[in-house]
Scaffold this motif. Structure first.
Motif: not given
Length: 291
Positions: A85-90, A134-144, A146-150, A196-202
């Protein structure tokens, strides 16, 4: 003396090869068992075990239904495939579930299915979804993340121009019940996902029962936190452990080993068919005997 975190226990009911009524029965029962504090679904569009043509429910739609049928349990999807799912939809979907549940959502997200799991891989082609490397998917997760939190926190529309996600006039309204936002749980074991978890995860979750491997991955997460100046203790360590109804003792031992290794968010995976009274059994035979 260092503070020892309190351990919480939850259940996972994979919504495949099972009827909705059976899932609802287990969640309603778990909602009445105080020892069980959280409950989880997974995010697959086709079965990854058993009959490959058997039933599998969409995780977020089902989670919203179960949120409306429970009152106490914290709940989530362990973990959402960021590939689906696109992150804004999610973000909008998750906000809706947080509101339906009265602020009980734990937001689980990860890269998506492992490329070496053929039963998981097939669901992308079957639903017309791309499966990037995998590299694409991990980078996409990091951006997602950021977008979701914003979208959950910002009070004005914004534009986002990432490598993998681009939004114009993005805005989330309503906001989630939980402020500043629902806890973010990131699942996975690869070094890239841990960054990614180090930066974004609770919370950070690792699947599986190899406690030594889980502890090594947790130590790697500590290191990545230190590299960006984050206190590793601010990320709760979570682990999924499978349950055998016939032989609960190995699971009980795994629970104790996991707690000793610093994992204080324990998710007990229940297989279908679910015995009558399974939630009470989990509390009596696993949780109460492990703590």
């Amino acid at each position: 003396m260092p503070h020892t975190p309190r351990t919480s226990f939850g259940i996972m009911t994979a919504p495949m090869q099972v009827d909705y009524d059976d899932l609802l029965r287990v969640w309603r029962e778990a909602d009445t068992v105080p020892e069980i504090e959280h409950a989880w679904l997974f995010d697959h569009l086709m079965p990854i075990g058993g009959d490959p043509d058997g039933p599998a429910y969409e995780g977020w739609t089902l989670l919203s239904a179960l949120a409306a049928q429970t009152r106490r349990l914290r709940l989530g999807v362990m973990v959402t495939s960021n590939r689906f799912r696109p992150p804004a939809l999610l973000a909008k979907i998750a906000t809706t579930v947080d509101i339906v549940s009265g602020g009980r959502l734990d937001f689980g997200i990860g890269v998506g299915s492992r490329p070496d799991h053929p039963l998981a891989r097939r669901e992308y082609a079957a639903h017309g979804l791309p499966f990037h490397d995998t590299a694409h998917a991990v980078a996409s997760l990091a951006e997602a993340c950021t977008v979701i939190r914003r979208l959950w926190t910002e009070e004005r529309p914004f534009d986002f121009h990432g490598t993998h996600h681009r939004l114009t006039g993005a805005f989330g309204n309503p906001k989630p019940v939980q402020r500043p936002h629902p806890p973010i749980l990131i699942g996975g074991r690869s070094a890239a996902t841990l960054c990614v978890a180090a930066e974004h995860a609770d919370l950070w979750n690792i699947p599986g029962g190899d406690i030594a491997d889980a502890a090594a991955r947790s130590a790697l997460l500590d290191r990545y936190c230190a590299e960006i100046g984050r206190d590793p203790a601010t990320i709760t360590r979570s682990i999924h452990l499978s349950v055998s109804y016939d032989k609960p003792e190995p699971t009980g031992e795994a629970i104790r080993e996991a707690i000793d290794a610093g994992f204080h968010h324990i998710v007990l995976g229940l297989s279908a068919p679910y015995p009558a009274g399974v939630a009470r059994w989990v509390a009596d035979e696993l949780i109460d005997k492990a703590v």
